[in-house]
Design a protein around this motif. Structure first.
Motif, PDB file in Angstrom:
ATOM      1  N   UNK A  46       0.854  -1.181   0.000  1.00  0.00           N
ATOM      2  CA  UNK A  46       0.000   0.000   0.000  1.00  0.00           C
ATOM      3  C   UNK A  46       0.891   1.232   0.000  1.00  0.00           C
ATOM      4  N   UNK A  47       0.679   2.093  -0.933  1.00  0.00           N
ATOM      5  CA  UNK A  47       1.517   3.287  -1.019  1.00  0.00           C
ATOM      6  C   UNK A  47       1.237   4.023  -2.313  1.00  0.00           C
TER       7      UNK A  47
ATOM      8  N   UNK B 134       6.317   8.997  -8.723  1.00  0.00           N
ATOM      9  CA  UNK B 134       6.006  10.305  -9.329  1.00  0.00           C
ATOM     10  C   UNK B 134       4.915  11.042  -8.548  1.00  0.00           C
ATOM     11  N   UNK B 135       4.095  10.302  -7.830  1.00  0.00           N
ATOM     12  CA  UNK B 135       3.051  10.957  -7.030  1.00  0.00           C
ATOM     13  C   UNK B 135       3.588  11.248  -5.626  1.00  0.00           C
ATOM     14  N   UNK B 136       4.247  10.246  -5.048  1.00  0.00           N
ATOM     15  CA  UNK B 136       4.752  10.388  -3.670  1.00  0.00           C
ATOM     16  C   UNK B 136       5.752  11.544  -3.555  1.00  0.00           C
ATOM     17  N   UNK B 137       6.510  11.759  -4.617  1.00  0.00           N
ATOM     18  CA  UNK B 137       7.598  12.731  -4.542  1.00  0.00           C
ATOM     19  C   UNK B 137       7.094  14.175  -4.401  1.00  0.00           C
TER      20      UNK B 137
ATOM     21  N   UNK C  93       6.438   3.842  -3.245  1.00  0.00           N
ATOM     22  CA  UNK C  93       6.823   4.292  -1.902  1.00  0.00           C
ATOM     23  C   UNK C  93       5.706   3.862  -0.959  1.00  0.00           C
ATOM     24  N   UNK C  94       6.022   2.990  -0.034  1.00  0.00           N
ATOM     25  CA  UNK C  94       5.025   2.463   0.891  1.00  0.00           C
ATOM     26  C   UNK C  94       4.619   3.490   1.940  1.00  0.00           C
ATOM     27  N   UNK C  95       3.535   3.157   2.637  1.00  0.00           N
ATOM     28  CA  UNK C  95       3.011   4.080   3.665  1.00  0.00           C
ATOM     29  C   UNK C  95       4.002   4.313   4.790  1.00  0.00           C
TER      30      UNK C  95
ATOM     31  N   UNK D  34      11.867  17.238 -11.010  1.00  0.00           N
ATOM     32  CA  UNK D  34      10.416  17.047 -11.178  1.00  0.00           C
ATOM     33  C   UNK D  34      10.021  16.996 -12.641  1.00  0.00           C
ATOM     34  N   UNK D  35      11.008  17.051 -13.521  1.00  0.00           N
ATOM     35  CA  UNK D  35      10.746  17.042 -14.969  1.00  0.00           C
ATOM     36  C   UNK D  35      11.140  15.689 -15.559  1.00  0.00           C
ATOM     37  N   UNK D  36      10.435  15.251 -16.615  1.00  0.00           N
ATOM     38  CA  UNK D  36      10.878  14.016 -17.262  1.00  0.00           C
ATOM     39  C   UNK D  36      12.257  14.225 -17.893  1.00  0.00           C
TER      40      UNK D  36
END
Lengths: 349, 250
Positions: free
Chosen positions: A107-108, A112-115, A155-157, A239-241
């Protein structure tokens, strides 16, 4: 039969897609996602009474290549026992003929979202380090990932960092691969065919090393993963590709330019880190870090405010680093010199 | 549905190792070519008819004639030999051919009833018309989506019909009836409980689970077989299958 309404059609599409878990210990809960060749479901393991993730091949091909690849993926992951790699619990074939394997349900969030909620560079570098560790472990066991990218990092909880989706991983050690391919037949639904580990070019633009993008299968090795790690580092910092570096990008200077200007935007990355990215993303594999460990060392050196191998500092930068590292002694000497000067002036007055 | 054209039904499926109706449509063997066209007509006539009715605003009678005429012309002129899977999906190609055909017919002003020598089984246009009136009509901008959705509906309906025939033949009608009750329920959000079905059929609940699993498994197999028949190669088949099966989670 009634006319198939949109609602019924939608339901039937899900029915036809869902894995047939009859005669297994698993009960379907929900669909978690879909990858290149399979879908991942959350299922309940009725024997151990826990939730696990089940990956199933969505559309089998006629000659079983994809089924074999999925079994091989499960076996590759199973042999890589590392906290940064999701453990596999089970592998087999469902009643509908599709190959599946189950693994720990993490679960996490995807990297790209967690960062987005991590702002400090030092924290981002610590995450990067945690990505490097399982990759280094896999390399030590003769396995290369070949598709490292933010979508394949979870990235886990509780802050655990996991490298996922080993679907196109390659075993470099020939004897290991032979052992893997010779033992898949009992897991396959129908005819078995010889399997080769060289394969189609798969990967993700921006994260694919030039040799991988050029389709040079035999040239793909640990250095190709190191390239992808460099691209991941760039993504984490900017944060850029990352830009796609090709064979036409001949000079390190040009790579640095590409890492500074992305899609018309100027990217601000600390100079030493930019050089680490540049070295990892060199066009020629021999100019990259020789091992993931060497890349980790440079990251550690940066975090410890020490010189890095990727960048040769000039005399001013060397002096500044010396003053910064020896603040106390430099301060002591400076204080002594100032006091001494003042004393001389006072005595002369 | 049982009055619909029977062409390309379960009995007409082809061996697993072959084959695509699109490829076979260009065969020198006239029997094979006819069979291939039957499969293609069975899969596409309904979306074609509905598309003509809605996009081109044709009357019921005109749309029937144009549908028959289009498929007849396709057979006569080997239209499908011009299909290049690298450029488009087959259904997109077919729709483009259809638009061009109608446009040319209108320009020439010589629409005629066609179908004289061609073998097209009688198509159940009333059924298609009924389906059309049961759904909300799309706006002009979403005609591509409309055609795709009607193609999908037609494909799934053919697979259900084939599943029924298969179950009848194998003496597994109870399995089909449970599938019908549970998965072909118009209120698919609230299907009957397994225990209720078990009590109706006087079988244990575990049997309901097994019967449903059997029917679903066969449904998926038949559906994919039908899709394979109307795609040109493995790559197109896999792409289409991934598009039509399930839905990615949000």
């Amino acid at each position: 039969m009634n006319w198939l309404s949109d609602k019924m059609l939608h339901h039937l599409r899900e029915v036809a897609d869902a894995p047939d878990l009859s005669n297994t210990r698993y009960q379907l809960r929900e669909k978690l996602g879909r990858g290149g060749m399979g879908s991942v479901y959350l299922v309940a393991d009725s024997e151990l009474q826990r939730q696990v993730a089940l990956k199933v091949l969505d559309i089998p091909d006629q000659d079983n290549h994809l089924s074999e690849r999925m079994i091989e993926e499960a076996r590759i992951i199973a042999r890589l026992e590392h906290p940064g790699i999701v453990p596999v619990h089970d592998v087999g074939t469902l009643s509908d003929g599709r190959v599946f394997y189950t693994m720990k349900y993490v679960q996490g969030e995807r990297l790209d979202i967690a960062i987005k909620s991590v702002t400090a560079i030092s924290e981002r570098l610590r995450i990067f380090r945690k990505i490097c560790e399982p990759v280094a472990f896999a390399h030590a066991h003769g396995v290369i990932h070949r598709d490292l990218k933010p979508a394949n990092i979870m990235i886990g909880d509780f802050g655990e960092t996991l490298v996922m989706d080993w679907g196109i991983a390659k075993v470099l050690n020939q004897s290991s691969s032979v052992e893997l391919k010779n033992n898949t037949s009992h897991l396959l639904p129908a005819k078995d065919t010889s399997r080769t580990l060289s394969g189609t070019i798969l990967g993700t633009p921006g994260y694919m090393a030039p040799e991988q993008a050029a389709g040079e299968i035999t040239a793909i090795n640990q250095q190709s993963d190191i390239y992808a790690l460099g691209a991941l580092l760039f993504f984490l910092l900017s944060g850029e590709p990352p830009p796609q570096i090709t064979r036409a990008t001949t000079s390190p200077k040009k790579i640095l330019q590409l890492l500074t200007q992305v899609s018309g935007k100027t990217v601000n990355i600390p100079k030493p880190l930019k050089y680490i990215c540049q070295k990892a993303m060199s066009v020629s594999p021999e100019n990259r870090y020789s091992t993931v460990q060497a890349l980790i060392s440079d990251i550690d050196n940066f975090l410890d405010d020490m010189a890095i191998s990727a960048y040769k500092e000039n005399i001013i930068e060397l002096s500044l680093r010396f003053f910064k590292k020896n603040k106390f002694f430099v301060g002591l000497i400076l204080t002594y010199l100032i006091l001494r000067y003042l004393m001389i002036v006072w005595l002369n007055v | 549905m049982s009055d619909d054209t029977r062409i390309g039904g379960a009995e007409e499926r082809f061996p697993q190792t072959r084959w695509s109706a699109i490829v076979a449509a260009g065969s020198s063997d006239s029997n094979e070519r006819t069979r291939a066209y039957e499969v293609l007509v069975a899969s596409y006539w309904k979306p074609v008819y509905k598309y003509i009715r809605i996009k081109w605003g044709k009357s019921n009678e005109d749309a029937k004639d144009i549908t028959q005429g289009f498929f007849t012309r396709v057979m006569e002129k080997d239209f499908f030999q011009g299909f290049d899977p690298a450029r488009a999906r087959f259904r997109t190609f077919l729709r483009t051919c259809l638009d061009r055909y109608i446009s040319n017919e209108m320009k020439a002003g010589n629409r005629q009833k066609r179908g004289g020598n061609a073998h097209i089984a009688s198509l159940d246009f009333e059924n298609a018309e009924g389906e059309l009136s049961a759904r909300q009509l799309p706006d002009a901008q979403s005609m591509d989506e409309f055609f795709d959705q009607e193609w999908l509906r037609s494909l799934f309906a053919l697979a259900i019909e084939a599943l029924k025939e298969f179950c009848e033949k194998k003496g597994k009608m109870q399995q089909f009836q449970i599938f019908e009750l549970y998965d072909l329920n118009p209120d698919s959000a609230n299907p009957p409980a397994y225990s209720e079905i078990a009590s109706n059929f006087e079988i244990p609940v575990t049997q309901v689970t097994n019967y449903l699993a059997f029917a679903r498994r066969e449904f998926r197999r038949i559906l994919l077989d039908k899709l394979r028949d109307i795609t040109i190669n493995d790559a197109e088949f896999r792409n289409e299958a991934r598009l039509i099966l399930g839905k990615d989670p949000e």
